[in-house]
Design an enzyme around this catalytic site. Structure first.
Site, short mmCIF file in Angstrom:
data_model
loop_
_atom_site.label_atom_id
_atom_site.label_comp_id
_atom_site.label_asym_id
_atom_site.label_seq_id
_atom_site.Cartn_x
_atom_site.Cartn_y
_atom_site.Cartn_z
N LEU A 53 67.08 67.58 38.73
CA LEU A 53 66.31 66.42 39.23
C LEU A 53 67.17 65.17 39.26
CD1 LEU A 53 62.86 66.73 37.42
CD2 LEU A 53 63.37 67.19 39.82
N LYS B 243 81.07 71.17 30.00
CA LYS B 243 81.17 70.02 29.10
C LYS B 243 82.34 70.11 28.13
CE LYS B 243 76.28 69.24 29.36
NZ LYS B 243 74.99 69.15 28.71
N LYS C 209 80.44 80.33 17.39
CA LYS C 209 80.26 79.00 17.98
C LYS C 209 79.37 78.12 17.10
CE LYS C 209 79.79 78.63 22.53
NZ LYS C 209 79.31 79.06 23.87
N GLY D 214 62.65 68.87 28.70
CA GLY D 214 63.86 68.04 28.70
C GLY D 214 63.86 66.84 29.66
#
Ligand code: NAP
Length: 257
Positions: free
Chosen positions: A15, A66, A155, A236
């Site tokens: 969006l 990222k 991780k 979110g």
């Protein structure tokens, strides 16, 4: 006209272009923001092209880029340097300056239940770029412990190394036990984005819990379980919106950390 892009894959659901269109209009900024689907192996070429185009002033990064961008010559500012995750880049004098605005976006988005999670445990699914920002934001907000549950346990262990205490990597097979000890359950994996799968089981969730899914593009199975069994749920969208405001401040407000 200035140009900005979102790089990542998949991103067709984003969006961001709509939100930036509105923010640029409100601030009378003459700029465009477009999706530019980019896989890991395409990132370097994409950025080389950006650096040759004076109209490109910055870009955002989403999964899986990222951390990938850290392989390039990028100067890290603020939280990005602490958590080694960059989701926002400003181009200045042909140089890349990397920021992390997921952190501020997530932290601000906790406004409606911030008091309720103080000194309570949080269970976080995921250990990617977004998860690192979430861990820092939760610790800075005053959560007691963050249990990091991830498919690739290594991780989760790596994230623990970034923080002093308060963070516990949890193997996937122990997820039930740690979710049940938590007030806030966060999904920061991509599970549920393209399918109806989820990282939790309905029987782990009770009516005191808050379920937060970083995915905003659809009502995920995670959120459907939350609506049925938890106190409240959150997607979110607020995180994204607050993050976009922060990015515009960085690109145009002279904000450099
Ligand atoms: P990322 O760095 O690619 O990390 C993806 C995470 O998902 C990893 O922990 C990965 O586990 C896990 N995962 C992927 N497929 C899985 C599977 N089949 N089963 C279990 N775990 C799986 O992505 P990211 O940038 O952190 O983004 C994560 C999610 O947050 C995405 O859905 C993204 O859209 C969303 N997000 C939303 C906002 C917002 O503003 N609302 C901001 C940032 C991110 P492994 O480590 O085992 O691979």
């Amino acid at each position: 006209m200035d140009k900005f892009f979102l790089l990542g894959y998949p991103i067709h659901y984003s969006l961001s272009p709509k939100i930036y269109k509105e923010l640029f209009r409100e601030r009378k900024i003459n700029a465009t923001y477009e999706l530019f689907p980019t896989k890991r192996e395409e990132l370097m070429k994409r950025i080389e092209d950006f650096l040759e185009d004076k109209t490109v002033r910055g870009f955002n990064l989403t999964q899986p880029l990222k951390e990938e961008i850290l392989k390039l010559d990028v100067k890290l500012r603020g939280v990005a340097g602490e958590i080694h995750s960059v989701n926002s880049v400003k181009i200045q004098n042909k140089k890349l300056i990397g920021f992390n605005t997921d952190y501020a976006g997530f932290k601000k988005s906790l406004f409606d239940f911030k008091e309720e999670i103080l000194q309570k445990n949080a269970a976080l699914f995921g250990a990617g770029g977004a998860a690192k920002a979430v861990v820092k934001a939760l610790i800075d907000t005053g959560v007691s412990n963050v249990f990091i549950i991830n498919r690739t346990f290594k991780k989760a262990e790596k994230i623990k190394e970034l923080f002093n205490g308060n963070v516990l990597p949890v193997p996937l097979e122990d997820a039930a036990q740690f979710v049940k000890k938590s007030k806030l359950i966060v999904n920061a994996t991509t599970v549920g984005l393209k399918d109806d799968k989820t990282v939790i089981k309905p029987e782990w969730i009770n009516k005191d819990m808050i379920l937060y899914d970083l995915i905003y593009a659809k009502k995920t199975t995670f959120l459907k379980i939350g609506e049925e069994k938890a106190k409240y749920t959150k997607n979110g969208f607020d995180m994204l919106y607050f993050q976009c405001i922060e990015n515009v401040n960085i690109w145009y407000g002279g904000k450099n950390d």
